[in-house]
Write an enzyme that holds these catalytic residues in place. Structure first.
Site, PDB file in Angstrom:
ATOM      1  N   SER A  45     -10.560  -2.977 -14.025  1.00 14.76           N
ATOM      2  CA  SER A  45     -10.945  -3.607 -12.761  1.00 14.76           C
ATOM      3  C   SER A  45     -10.112  -4.854 -12.507  1.00 14.76           C
ATOM      4  O   SER A  45      -9.617  -5.063 -11.401  1.00 14.76           O
ATOM      5  CB  SER A  45     -12.433  -3.976 -12.776  1.00 14.76           C
ATOM      6  OG  SER A  45     -13.242  -2.835 -12.863  1.00 14.76           O
ATOM      7  N   GLU A  46      -9.982  -5.714 -13.513  1.00 16.58           N
ATOM      8  CA  GLU A  46      -9.133  -6.899 -13.382  1.00 16.58           C
ATOM      9  C   GLU A  46      -8.474  -7.259 -14.706  1.00 16.58           C
ATOM     10  O   GLU A  46      -9.028  -6.996 -15.780  1.00 16.58           O
ATOM     11  CB  GLU A  46      -9.920  -8.123 -12.904  1.00 16.58           C
ATOM     12  CG  GLU A  46      -9.914  -8.334 -11.410  1.00 16.58           C
ATOM     13  CD  GLU A  46     -11.088  -7.646 -10.756  1.00 16.58           C
ATOM     14  OE1 GLU A  46     -11.096  -7.535  -9.517  1.00 16.58           O
ATOM     15  OE2 GLU A  46     -11.996  -7.230 -11.482  1.00 16.58           O
ATOM     16  N   THR A  47      -7.310  -7.880 -14.570  1.00 16.50           N
ATOM     17  CA  THR A  47      -6.650  -8.577 -15.662  1.00 16.50           C
ATOM     18  C   THR A  47      -6.578 -10.045 -15.266  1.00 16.50           C
ATOM     19  O   THR A  47      -6.127 -10.376 -14.163  1.00 16.50           O
ATOM     20  CB  THR A  47      -5.239  -8.030 -15.910  1.00 16.50           C
ATOM     21  OG1 THR A  47      -5.336  -6.664 -16.341  1.00 16.50           O
ATOM     22  CG2 THR A  47      -4.517  -8.846 -16.970  1.00 16.50           C
ATOM     23  N   HIS A  74     -16.386 -11.249 -13.646  1.00 15.97           N
ATOM     24  CA  HIS A  74     -16.434 -10.679 -15.001  1.00 15.97           C
ATOM     25  C   HIS A  74     -15.187 -11.029 -15.796  1.00 15.97           C
ATOM     26  O   HIS A  74     -15.257 -11.229 -17.009  1.00 15.97           O
ATOM     27  CB  HIS A  74     -16.663  -9.166 -14.941  1.00 15.97           C
ATOM     28  CG  HIS A  74     -15.449  -8.327 -14.839  1.00 15.97           C
ATOM     29  ND1 HIS A  74     -14.778  -8.123 -13.643  1.00 15.97           N
ATOM     30  CD2 HIS A  74     -14.751  -7.629 -15.776  1.00 15.97           C
ATOM     31  CE1 HIS A  74     -13.741  -7.328 -13.859  1.00 15.97           C
ATOM     32  NE2 HIS A  74     -13.708  -7.020 -15.141  1.00 15.97           N
ATOM     33  N   TRP A 208     -15.148  -0.982  -3.735  1.00 17.07           N
ATOM     34  CA  TRP A 208     -13.999  -1.775  -3.267  1.00 17.07           C
ATOM     35  C   TRP A 208     -12.710  -0.944  -3.213  1.00 17.07           C
ATOM     36  O   TRP A 208     -11.697  -1.313  -3.792  1.00 17.07           O
ATOM     37  CB  TRP A 208     -13.853  -3.019  -4.138  1.00 17.07           C
ATOM     38  CG  TRP A 208     -13.586  -2.789  -5.598  1.00 17.07           C
ATOM     39  CD1 TRP A 208     -14.085  -1.830  -6.422  1.00 17.07           C
ATOM     40  CD2 TRP A 208     -12.720  -3.597  -6.417  1.00 17.07           C
ATOM     41  NE1 TRP A 208     -13.611  -1.970  -7.692  1.00 17.07           N
ATOM     42  CE2 TRP A 208     -12.764  -3.042  -7.722  1.00 17.07           C
ATOM     43  CE3 TRP A 208     -11.932  -4.704  -6.190  1.00 17.07           C
ATOM     44  CZ2 TRP A 208     -12.035  -3.581  -8.774  1.00 17.07           C
ATOM     45  CZ3 TRP A 208     -11.211  -5.241  -7.242  1.00 17.07           C
ATOM     46  CH2 TRP A 208     -11.265  -4.692  -8.512  1.00 17.07           C
TER      47      TRP A 208
END
Length: 277
Positions: A45-47, A74, A208
């Site tokens: 989802s994210e770095t 998160h 999203w």
């Protein structure tokens, strides 16, 4: 060039649940295109990329596999976990961001507590057809914050049963979509009914497709808007929330003036090195 990389599961105390984030500490900023490539390679989802400004003070940036993100809860939680692991003497961590000002993270037992600015969702006069068509089930109320459209439902069962049309929701970009309902009677899959029923004040799911992926497992940032909404409707300033994705995640929330305190647990999955450049 070799860089350290940590992967952790956030908003959970169980490995392989919650929301996975990668954390990459840096000595200096990389080119934006390279950071996006690293995020795409990680395919999470994210770095989060961290640059130390002073002891306990970091600049943080977040990248999904599609783009740089203005605000990510998160991956902030994951980053704080990594920093506290490497520097256990720190009493608190401060993150400077471009879009939401400074965020602080402190330890409360085995939970990490993040301080976010309130990001209120407000009623709208006109609801885009793509939102209603994309969700399929008509919500009781629709609001919008700087981050997302909020679709409010009467019960948790409706939220869990939604099967959104992502092509429709993608048309709503740059805004994402959060769906939410009271938690009464909700039991996460595989958990004991008598022990778990009704312990959550509210639940939510987050979609999203325009900015990252179809459904985000657990979205800390959106609770800067969800917490004030449900605090007002439920008449309480301390809340327990569950994000009802397939991985699931638990968030403790507290309204403190113009701030929202978002707490979660974190489990380490991986630490290693990556080769870039």
């Amino acid at each position: 060039m070799r860089l350290a990389l940590y992967q952790v599961d956030a908003f959970t105390n169980q490995r392989f649940r919650g929301n996975a984030a990668a954390v990459v500490p840096l000595a200096s900023w990389l080119d934006d295109a390279l950071m996006l490539q690293i995020a795409q390679e990680n395919n999470l989802s994210e770095t989060a990329f961290l640059l130390e400004l002073a002891p306990g003070h970091y600049h943080i940036r977040w990248f999904s596999p599609l783009t740089e993100i203005d605000f990510c809860g998160h991956a902030t939680l994951a980053s704080a976990y990594v920093i506290f692991m490497l520097q256990p003497e720190l009493p608190e961590i401060r993150f400077s961001t471009g879009a939401v000002g400074d965020l602080t993270v402190s330890r409360t037992g085995d939970w990490l507590q993040m301080s976010f600015p309130k990001r209120l969702a407000l009623p709208v006069s006109e609801v885009p057809p793509a939102l209603l068509q994309g969700l399929g089930a008509a919500p009781l109320q629709v609001l919008r914050s700087d981050q997302a459209w909020f679709a409010i439902y009467a019960d948790a069962a409706t939220v869990v049963a939604l099967t959104p049309d992502m092509q429709q929701l993608k048309q709503l970009g740059p805004w994402d979509v959060v769906v939410t309902a009271p938690g009464a009677g909700f039991v996460p899959a595989g958990q004991d009914v008598e022990h778990q029923a009704s312990q959550y004040d509210f639940i939510g799911r987050y979609f999203w497709p325009a900015n990252g992926g179809d459904e985000d497992p657990v979205t800390g940032s959106i609770h800067a808007g969800l917490a004030p909404y449900w605090a007002g409707h439920l008449g309480k300033n301390q809340l327990l929330a569950y994000q009802a994705s397939t991985r699931g995640g638990v968030l403790r929330l507290e309204i403190s003036g113009e701030r929202v305190l978002v707490s979660g647990q974190v489990v380490l999955y991986l630490k290693g090195e990556i080769e870039v450049g």
